[in-house]
Design an enzyme around this catalytic site. Sequence first.
Site, PDB file in Angstrom:
ATOM      1  CE  LYS A 184      26.039  -2.554  -7.879  1.00 27.16           C
ATOM      2  NZ  LYS A 184      26.180  -1.608  -8.998  1.00 27.16           N
TER       3      LYS A 184
ATOM      4  NE  ARG B 294       7.377   0.992   4.505  1.00 29.95           N
ATOM      5  CZ  ARG B 294       6.178   0.430   4.588  1.00 29.95           C
ATOM      6  NH1 ARG B 294       6.017  -0.843   4.256  1.00 29.95           N
ATOM      7  NH2 ARG B 294       5.131   1.121   4.986  1.00 29.95           N
TER       8      ARG B 294
ATOM      9  CG  HIS C  42       3.825   4.179   8.418  1.00 26.10           C
ATOM     10  ND1 HIS C  42       3.772   4.996   7.301  1.00 26.10           N
ATOM     11  CD2 HIS C  42       3.470   2.939   7.993  1.00 26.10           C
ATOM     12  CE1 HIS C  42       3.408   4.269   6.247  1.00 26.10           C
ATOM     13  NE2 HIS C  42       3.226   3.019   6.654  1.00 26.10           N
TER      14      HIS C  42
ATOM     15  NE  ARG D 235      -1.812  -2.258   2.695  1.00 22.50           N
ATOM     16  CZ  ARG D 235      -1.936  -3.531   2.329  1.00 22.50           C
ATOM     17  NH1 ARG D 235      -2.976  -3.906   1.649  1.00 22.50           N
ATOM     18  NH2 ARG D 235      -1.054  -4.437   2.685  1.00 22.50           N
ATOM     19  CB  THR D 236       3.452   2.589   2.222  1.00 24.71           C
ATOM     20  OG1 THR D 236       2.701   2.144   3.350  1.00 24.71           O
ATOM     21  CG2 THR D 236       4.010   3.962   2.515  1.00 24.71           C
TER      22      THR D 236
END
Length: 306
Positions: A80, A101, A129, A51-52
């Site tokens: 890396k 995120r 959040h 969703r986000t």
Amino acid sequence: MRHLMSPLDFSVEELEKLLDLAQDIEANREKYAHACAGKKLATLFYEPSTRTRLSHEAAMLNLGGSVLGFSSADSSSASKGESVSDTIRTVSCYADICAMRHPKEGAPMVACQHSSIPVINAGDGGHQHPTQTLTDLLTIRSLKGRLNNMTIGLCGDLKFGRTVHSLINALVRYEGIRFVLISPEELRLPEYIRHDVLDKNQIPYEEVVRLEDAMPSLDILYMTRVQKERFFNEEDYVRMKDFYILDKEKMKLAPEDMYVLHPLPRVNEISVEVDSDPRAAYFRQVQYGVYVRMALILTLLDIHVD
Ligand code: NCD
């Protein structure tokens, strides 16, 4: 330049404006269809999301902009060994705004210190959040017509659930808010939030273990999943994961005008039989999440549509 790290980055008045804008967007989609033409949103997701990430992308596409990004750390140069600060310096050359995120608390904060574009915290570890909170506030305001004078039940993993932490921070600024914290002993709300946020603001709250005991007094029941990925061992997770299961039987104990919210994903904590109850609002909440992120992108890019 503005970023969004925590819901407290907006004052109550600014939040009110943002939610009003989201409601105007909902009512007049066409008016906003080209507001971000030529603008790009980058989604930098070092942790899983449905969703986000997709709602930020849908929001930018609905505004006539375009999107780029990565959806896992493995597919980016993080694998890396690139630092968040180097990645954001790079992405600042490609995009006008970004949503990040990250499994580490504070990573989006590091990013915004090295960024020349607005950074949206799309979830940092067990910390915050804020865009889910904007979604939750818009959902509650749209369904109940207010954000004050309410008893909010927060149920499930209150220890690791970042959506709960952000929502509490945001709601304590409204009058007449009371919380019922429903969790097993092991997953109680962290002490720093109980003391620094609830006690300091003299917010009434009670802690209960049984969901049944809390149901009759609630205006909103906010269910959450047990945050498997933040447990230190599998055994504890397995013991906790089905602690709460909201079903039709328990819904009989709830007031007629109590709404059930959930940031999703759901695992077992809400039985699918509850989905057809008119009080189940978690899929409507997903839709509100798109409108509020459209409003957020416009606000951070300082784009005004009349
Ligand atoms: C939440 C999250 O990522 O914190 N999901 C979401 O963004 N809607 C909740 C969760 O994962 O349990």
